[in-house]
Design a protein around this motif. Structure first.
Motif, PDB file in Angstrom:
ATOM      1  N   GLN A 466       0.837  -1.192   0.000  1.00 18.06           N
ATOM      2  CA  GLN A 466       0.000   0.000   0.000  1.00 18.06           C
ATOM      3  C   GLN A 466       0.878   1.251   0.000  1.00 18.06           C
ATOM      4  OE1 GLN A 466      -3.991  -0.905   2.280  1.00 18.06           O
ATOM      5  NE2 GLN A 466      -2.243  -1.050   3.646  1.00 18.06           N
ATOM      6  N   THR A 467       0.302   2.333  -0.484  1.00 19.19           N
ATOM      7  CA  THR A 467       1.027   3.602  -0.513  1.00 19.19           C
ATOM      8  C   THR A 467       1.386   4.054   0.885  1.00 19.19           C
ATOM      9  OG1 THR A 467      -0.181   4.197  -2.507  1.00 19.19           O
ATOM     10  CG2 THR A 467       0.929   5.971  -1.330  1.00 19.19           C
ATOM     11  N   ARG A 468       0.446   3.848   1.816  1.00 12.46           N
ATOM     12  CA  ARG A 468       0.672   4.247   3.209  1.00 12.46           C
ATOM     13  C   ARG A 468       1.065   2.982   3.981  1.00 12.46           C
ATOM     14  NH1 ARG A 468      -2.145   8.978   5.814  1.00 12.46           N
ATOM     15  NH2 ARG A 468      -1.405   8.953   7.963  1.00 12.46           N
ATOM     16  N   GLU A 469       2.370   2.767   4.132  1.00 14.35           N
ATOM     17  CA  GLU A 469       2.836   1.500   4.675  1.00 14.35           C
ATOM     18  C   GLU A 469       2.575   1.359   6.158  1.00 14.35           C
ATOM     19  OE1 GLU A 469       6.864   0.912   3.701  1.00 14.35           O
ATOM     20  OE2 GLU A 469       6.530   0.863   1.523  1.00 14.35           O
ATOM     21  N   ASP A 470       2.320   2.444   6.903  1.00 14.29           N
ATOM     22  CA  ASP A 470       2.111   2.344   8.341  1.00 14.29           C
ATOM     23  C   ASP A 470       0.639   2.118   8.696  1.00 14.29           C
ATOM     24  OD1 ASP A 470       1.328   4.800   7.450  1.00 14.29           O
ATOM     25  OD2 ASP A 470       1.876   5.845   9.303  1.00 14.29           O
ATOM     26  N   VAL A 471      -0.251   2.010   7.671  1.00 12.63           N
ATOM     27  CA  VAL A 471      -1.677   1.856   7.914  1.00 12.63           C
ATOM     28  C   VAL A 471      -2.212   0.719   7.055  1.00 12.63           C
ATOM     29  CG1 VAL A 471      -3.965   2.926   7.788  1.00 12.63           C
ATOM     30  CG2 VAL A 471      -1.976   4.296   8.468  1.00 12.63           C
ATOM     31  N   VAL A 472      -2.998  -0.150   7.664  1.00  5.57           N
ATOM     32  CA  VAL A 472      -3.715  -1.200   6.937  1.00  5.57           C
ATOM     33  C   VAL A 472      -5.204  -1.013   7.184  1.00  5.57           C
ATOM     34  CG1 VAL A 472      -4.142  -3.679   6.731  1.00  5.57           C
ATOM     35  CG2 VAL A 472      -1.820  -2.833   7.055  1.00  5.57           C
ATOM     36  N   VAL A 473      -5.974  -1.050   6.091  1.00  2.00           N
ATOM     37  CA  VAL A 473      -7.420  -0.823   6.184  1.00  2.00           C
ATOM     38  C   VAL A 473      -8.162  -2.076   5.741  1.00  2.00           C
ATOM     39  CG1 VAL A 473      -9.350   0.617   5.443  1.00  2.00           C
ATOM     40  CG2 VAL A 473      -7.045   1.614   5.667  1.00  2.00           C
ATOM     41  N   TYR A 474      -9.103  -2.501   6.555  1.00  2.39           N
ATOM     42  CA  TYR A 474      -9.975  -3.627   6.219  1.00  2.39           C
ATOM     43  C   TYR A 474     -11.431  -3.210   6.364  1.00  2.39           C
ATOM     44  CZ  TYR A 474      -6.167  -7.008   6.141  1.00  2.39           C
ATOM     45  OH  TYR A 474      -5.047  -7.696   5.812  1.00  2.39           O
ATOM     46  N   ARG A 475     -12.228  -3.715   5.460  1.00  2.00           N
ATOM     47  CA  ARG A 475     -13.681  -3.455   5.516  1.00  2.00           C
ATOM     48  C   ARG A 475     -14.395  -4.778   5.734  1.00  2.00           C
ATOM     49  NH1 ARG A 475     -18.223  -3.043   1.872  1.00  2.00           N
ATOM     50  NH2 ARG A 475     -19.619  -1.352   2.517  1.00  2.00           N
ATOM     51  N   ILE A 476     -15.196  -4.830   6.790  1.00  2.00           N
ATOM     52  CA  ILE A 476     -15.959  -6.034   7.120  1.00  2.00           C
ATOM     53  C   ILE A 476     -17.387  -5.868   6.584  1.00  2.00           C
ATOM     54  CG2 ILE A 476     -16.743  -7.567   8.976  1.00  2.00           C
ATOM     55  CD1 ILE A 476     -14.504  -6.380  10.698  1.00  2.00           C
ATOM     56  N   SER A 477     -17.866  -6.857   5.877  1.00  2.00           N
ATOM     57  CA  SER A 477     -19.219  -6.807   5.303  1.00  2.00           C
ATOM     58  C   SER A 477     -20.034  -7.975   5.838  1.00  2.00           C
ATOM     59  CB  SER A 477     -19.164  -6.889   3.773  1.00  2.00           C
ATOM     60  OG  SER A 477     -18.387  -5.841   3.243  1.00  2.00           O
ATOM     61  N   GLY A 478     -21.199  -7.667   6.398  1.00  2.00           N
ATOM     62  CA  GLY A 478     -22.088  -8.696   6.901  1.00  2.00           C
ATOM     63  C   GLY A 478     -22.117  -8.724   8.418  1.00  2.00           C
ATOM     64  N   PRO A 479     -23.007  -9.536   8.990  1.00  2.00           N
ATOM     65  CA  PRO A 479     -23.108  -9.633  10.456  1.00  2.00           C
ATOM     66  C   PRO A 479     -21.851 -10.248  11.048  1.00  2.00           C
ATOM     67  CG  PRO A 479     -24.475 -11.302   9.400  1.00  2.00           C
ATOM     68  CD  PRO A 479     -23.996 -10.401   8.311  1.00  2.00           C
ATOM     69  N   PHE A 480     -21.269  -9.573  12.012  1.00  2.00           N
ATOM     70  CA  PHE A 480     -20.028 -10.023  12.633  1.00  2.00           C
ATOM     71  C   PHE A 480     -20.389 -10.881  13.843  1.00  2.00           C
ATOM     72  CE2 PHE A 480     -15.877  -8.996  14.851  1.00  2.00           C
ATOM     73  CZ  PHE A 480     -15.095  -9.690  13.950  1.00  2.00           C
ATOM     74  N   LEU A 504     -10.423  -0.574  10.806  1.00  2.00           N
ATOM     75  CA  LEU A 504     -11.488  -1.541  10.524  1.00  2.00           C
ATOM     76  C   LEU A 504     -12.769  -0.780  10.219  1.00  2.00           C
ATOM     77  CD1 LEU A 504     -10.865  -4.191  13.346  1.00  2.00           C
ATOM     78  CD2 LEU A 504     -10.125  -4.284  10.953  1.00  2.00           C
ATOM     79  N   ASP A 505     -13.242  -0.941   8.996  1.00  2.00           N
ATOM     80  CA  ASP A 505     -14.445  -0.235   8.545  1.00  2.00           C
ATOM     81  C   ASP A 505     -15.675  -1.109   8.839  1.00  2.00           C
ATOM     82  OD1 ASP A 505     -16.358   1.276   7.362  1.00  2.00           O
ATOM     83  OD2 ASP A 505     -15.699   0.905   5.291  1.00  2.00           O
ATOM     84  N   PHE A 506     -16.556  -0.620   9.730  1.00  2.00           N
ATOM     85  CA  PHE A 506     -17.754  -1.355  10.141  1.00  2.00           C
ATOM     86  C   PHE A 506     -19.022  -0.810   9.480  1.00  2.00           C
ATOM     87  CE2 PHE A 506     -15.046  -3.123  13.283  1.00  2.00           C
ATOM     88  CZ  PHE A 506     -15.669  -4.239  13.796  1.00  2.00           C
ATOM     89  N   SER A 507     -18.880  -0.019   8.418  1.00  2.00           N
ATOM     90  CA  SER A 507     -20.052   0.613   7.812  1.00  2.00           C
ATOM     91  C   SER A 507     -21.012  -0.398   7.197  1.00  2.00           C
ATOM     92  CB  SER A 507     -19.618   1.624   6.747  1.00  2.00           C
ATOM     93  OG  SER A 507     -18.856   0.988   5.732  1.00  2.00           O
ATOM     94  N   ALA A 508     -20.539  -1.599   6.858  1.00  2.00           N
ATOM     95  CA  ALA A 508     -21.396  -2.632   6.255  1.00  2.00           C
ATOM     96  C   ALA A 508     -21.707  -3.754   7.239  1.00  2.00           C
ATOM     97  CB  ALA A 508     -20.749  -3.204   5.007  1.00  2.00           C
ATOM     98  N   VAL A 509     -21.560  -3.484   8.547  1.00  2.00           N
ATOM     99  CA  VAL A 509     -21.842  -4.485   9.589  1.00  2.00           C
ATOM    100  C   VAL A 509     -23.140  -4.111  10.298  1.00  2.00           C
ATOM    101  CG1 VAL A 509     -21.022  -5.543  11.728  1.00  2.00           C
ATOM    102  CG2 VAL A 509     -19.398  -4.977   9.906  1.00  2.00           C
ATOM    103  N   PRO A 510     -24.204  -4.904  10.144  1.00  2.00           N
ATOM    104  CA  PRO A 510     -25.468  -4.561  10.789  1.00  2.00           C
ATOM    105  C   PRO A 510     -25.526  -4.922  12.258  1.00  2.00           C
ATOM    106  CG  PRO A 510     -25.732  -6.562   9.493  1.00  2.00           C
ATOM    107  CD  PRO A 510     -24.324  -6.072   9.257  1.00  2.00           C
ATOM    108  N   LEU A 511     -24.746  -5.927  12.691  1.00  2.00           N
ATOM    109  CA  LEU A 511     -24.785  -6.339  14.089  1.00  2.00           C
ATOM    110  C   LEU A 511     -23.482  -7.014  14.481  1.00  2.00           C
ATOM    111  CD1 LEU A 511     -25.279  -9.703  14.449  1.00  2.00           C
ATOM    112  CD2 LEU A 511     -27.426  -9.063  13.361  1.00  2.00           C
ATOM    113  N   VAL A 512     -23.217  -6.988  15.785  1.00  2.00           N
ATOM    114  CA  VAL A 512     -22.065  -7.667  16.368  1.00  2.00           C
ATOM    115  C   VAL A 512     -22.561  -8.449  17.577  1.00  2.00           C
ATOM    116  CG1 VAL A 512     -19.828  -7.388  17.499  1.00  2.00           C
ATOM    117  CG2 VAL A 512     -20.451  -5.876  15.607  1.00  2.00           C
ATOM    118  N   ASP A 513     -22.229  -9.745  17.641  1.00  2.00           N
ATOM    119  CA  ASP A 513     -22.651 -10.524  18.797  1.00  2.00           C
ATOM    120  C   ASP A 513     -21.499 -10.652  19.784  1.00  2.00           C
ATOM    121  OD1 ASP A 513     -20.938 -12.390  17.722  1.00  2.00           O
ATOM    122  OD2 ASP A 513     -22.371 -14.059  17.819  1.00  2.00           O
ATOM    123  N   THR A 514     -21.697 -11.435  20.838  1.00  2.00           N
ATOM    124  CA  THR A 514     -20.692 -11.553  21.897  1.00  2.00           C
ATOM    125  C   THR A 514     -19.373 -12.088  21.368  1.00  2.00           C
ATOM    126  OG1 THR A 514     -22.498 -12.031  23.427  1.00  2.00           O
ATOM    127  CG2 THR A 514     -20.271 -12.523  24.178  1.00  2.00           C
TER     128      THR A 514
END
Length: 580
Positions: A466-480, A504-514
């Motif tokens: 990645q261009t920005r080597e000190d940052v890693v970005v992940y996007r989670i999609s779906g119920p976690f 960690l991008d949670f914009s596509a996560v509708p819910l998180v369980d225990t």
């Protein structure tokens, strides 16, 4: 409508009064005249004609006397139509209960069945008033088809003795033992019973094809009874086996209860309640589809509960909404619950006036009727279509439910089917959850990181590119949830050089369980031990509440937050990220 009526406040749609107002009251509010009454009389009489032989046949197949079925149809049918949440529902004994009732009587006696029916009624009342009726709809379709097909097979086998006039002792409840007993009794075959069964089957199916509006069941019963009486056929009749049907309905009485007795029949009571709830709501849904109306599920379950309590008090059978009779009611021109009430009244008139005539009814014709009902319940075409077109998981659920219902136990069949369906659903949901790796802002759509850990071009993803080597970005999609939480840990474990910040991008996560929250907490703690920060972006309010509830905001596991990934990346240079 008068001014006072217009000024009168109406209950809110979601108020207790509105949710549990019987459809009979709703129907009468709309106005009721002579034309609608005539239509309901015709529909009620038509349904009564259909219900008459069915009620007797179902009772006999259940291991009891035909009058029990008739009185159940009268009492329970009246209560369900008068107080139910479906406008066109017709209630009474149904073929779905035959297996359960027969087994309960065999195990606990008829008194045990009465107690089980009473408890089932109370359970249904509680479910309705607690507004839990909507959860019954979550029983998967393959499970419903599986146990109804299994019940249909069992009912058909139970009618073989009467279809062929076999002389047998009381048939065992276990399927294989029942088949063995029938096979051993084949030498006692009665040709007159076989002839009556065959002619009745042909007549009913022929009328259904060429004269579908004619009451085929009743015509077959009448003609078979006349033939039996006129030609003195040597076949078993209601009179010869049960001594006829009493004209006077039984006096209501409360069954004797004991703690040990209640414990013994409780599993059967739960099964009866589940079956009554499922079948009544399925019938109500069918009625809604035919008429465009909407039923009140919780009100319907309360009425089903009171109907079963009422049936138990007069020594009757379990009752529920009957899909075929409800459909007949609609096709016959019913305008509302009055037709269902009248159907019960017409059945009562028959018992009071013409009960002695039932003594001439041969059991062979009732067995023919139930054989047709069993075939309809089995829905062979639906089972075949599901086996052909469904995925392997649904095939396993359907087959397991059906086989367990036939060869072992209906309750176990439903339980195993629901559990298998739940596991299958969780597997599908876990497969649908994705963890995507992204570059810096403006290059967010990156490769999918999952089982193959490859990007869109099929090359393994390397965050260091990645261009920005000190940052890693992940996007989670779906119920976690617990079925998918491990995917995040697996994906992060494959990162070579640990970044200074993990977004960690949670914009596509509708819910998180225990489990999801615990997994995320482990990720945060691991990153902090390595001197790196975790930034959470795009959290909805429910997700934020879940994470806070499970300790993500505590000082030792605090995280940084930002509204979006782009804002997070932009703010990193200015150290403006909010800490939780």
């Amino acid at each position: 409508m008068t001014d006072s009526a217009l000024r009168q406040p109406r209950p809110r749609p979601d108020s207790f009064a509105e949710l549990f107002t019987p459809k009979l009251v709703t129907s009468l509010r709309e106005g009721y005249d002579g034309k609608r009454f005539v239509a309901d009389v015709v529909a009620g009489l038509t349904v009564a004609i259909v219900a008459l032989p069915l009620a007797m046949g179902i009772a006999i197949a259940s291991g009891t006397t035909p009058d029990r079925g008739l009185f159940t149809a009268i009492v329970a049918g009246f209560i369900i139509s008068a107080f139910g949440g479906s406008r066109f529902q017709i209630g009474g004994p149904t073929a779905a209960f035959i297996v359960v009732v027969y087994r309960t009587i065999e195990t606990h006696g008829y008194d045990g069945l009465i107690v089980a029916t009473l408890i089932a009624g109370l359970i249904l009342i509680a479910i309705g008033y607690l507004r839990l009726g909507t959860y019954i709809k979550y029983i998967p379709y393959p499970v419903t088809i599986g146990f109804t097909a299994g019940i249909g097979i069992t009912i058909f086998v139970s009618q073989v003795a009467d279809l062929f006039g076999l002389t047998t002792a009381k048939l065992p409840g276990e399927f294989v033992a029942k088949v063995e007993a029938l096979w051993a009794a084949l030498p006692t075959l009665n040709p007159f019973a076989v002839a009556l069964s065959a002619i009745s089957l042909g007549l009913i199916l022929g009328l259904r094809h060429y004269r579908p509006k004619w009451p085929g069941f009743l015509i077959a019963v009448v003609l078979a009874s006349v033939a039996t009486a006129v030609f003195a056929l040597d076949v078993v009749t209601i009179g010869s086996k049960f001594g006829g049907i009493p004209r006077v309905p039984p006096t209501p009485q409360f069954p004797a209860l004991s703690l040990a007795g209640v414990k013994a029949v409780l599993p059967d009571a739960i099964t009866i309640a589940i079956l009554a709830g499922i079948e009544s709501l399925l019938s109500a849904v069918v009625a809604d589809g035919m008429t465009g109306r909407r039923h009140r599920s919780n009100c319907e379950l309360v009425a089903q509960g009171f109907a079963n309590v009422g049936s138990a008090l007069i020594g009757g059978l379990p009752a529920t909404g009957a899909i075929a009779r409800t459909a007949t009611n609609i096709r016959s021109g019913s305008t509302g619950p009055i037709s269902g009430v009248l159907h019960a009244v017409f059945l009562l008139v028959f018992v009071l006036v013409a009960a002695p005539l039932a003594s001439y009814v041969p059991l062979a014709v009732l067995a023919a009727i139930l054989a047709i009902v069993a075939w309809n319940m089995s829905e062979v075409h639906v089972v075949w279509r599901l086996l052909q077109n469904s995925g392997w998981g649904d095939r396993v659920v359907l087959t397991a439910t059906m086989l367990l219902t036939v060869f072992y136990d209906l309750t176990v069949g439903i339980e195993v089917g629901v559990v298998l369906s739940a596991i299958l659903f969780m597997h599908h949901m876990a497969e649908a959850v994705a963890v995507e790796a992204h570059g810096q802002a403006g290059a967010l759509p990156g490769g999918m990181i999952g089982r193959d850990q490859a990007d869109d071009d099929g090359r393994p993803y390397d965050p260091s590119q990645q261009t920005r080597e000190d940052v890693v970005v992940y996007r989670i999609s779906g119920p976690f949830f617990f079925g998918a939480a491990n995917q995040l840990s697996t994906t992060l474990s494959r990162i070579g050089t640990r970044p200074k910040r993990l977004v960690l991008d949670f914009s596509a996560v509708p819910l998180v369980d225990t489990t999801g929250a615990a997994t995320l907490r482990g990720v945060v703690e691991d990153m902090r031990k390595r001197g790196a920060d975790v930034v959470l972006t795009g959290m909805s309010r429910p997700v934020r509440r879940s994470l806070v509830r499970f300790g993500i905001r505590r000082p030792e596991v605090s995280v940084l937050t930002a509204p979006t990934v782009e804002i997070a990346l932009a703010q990193m240079d200015h150290q403006e990220l909010a800490a939780e």
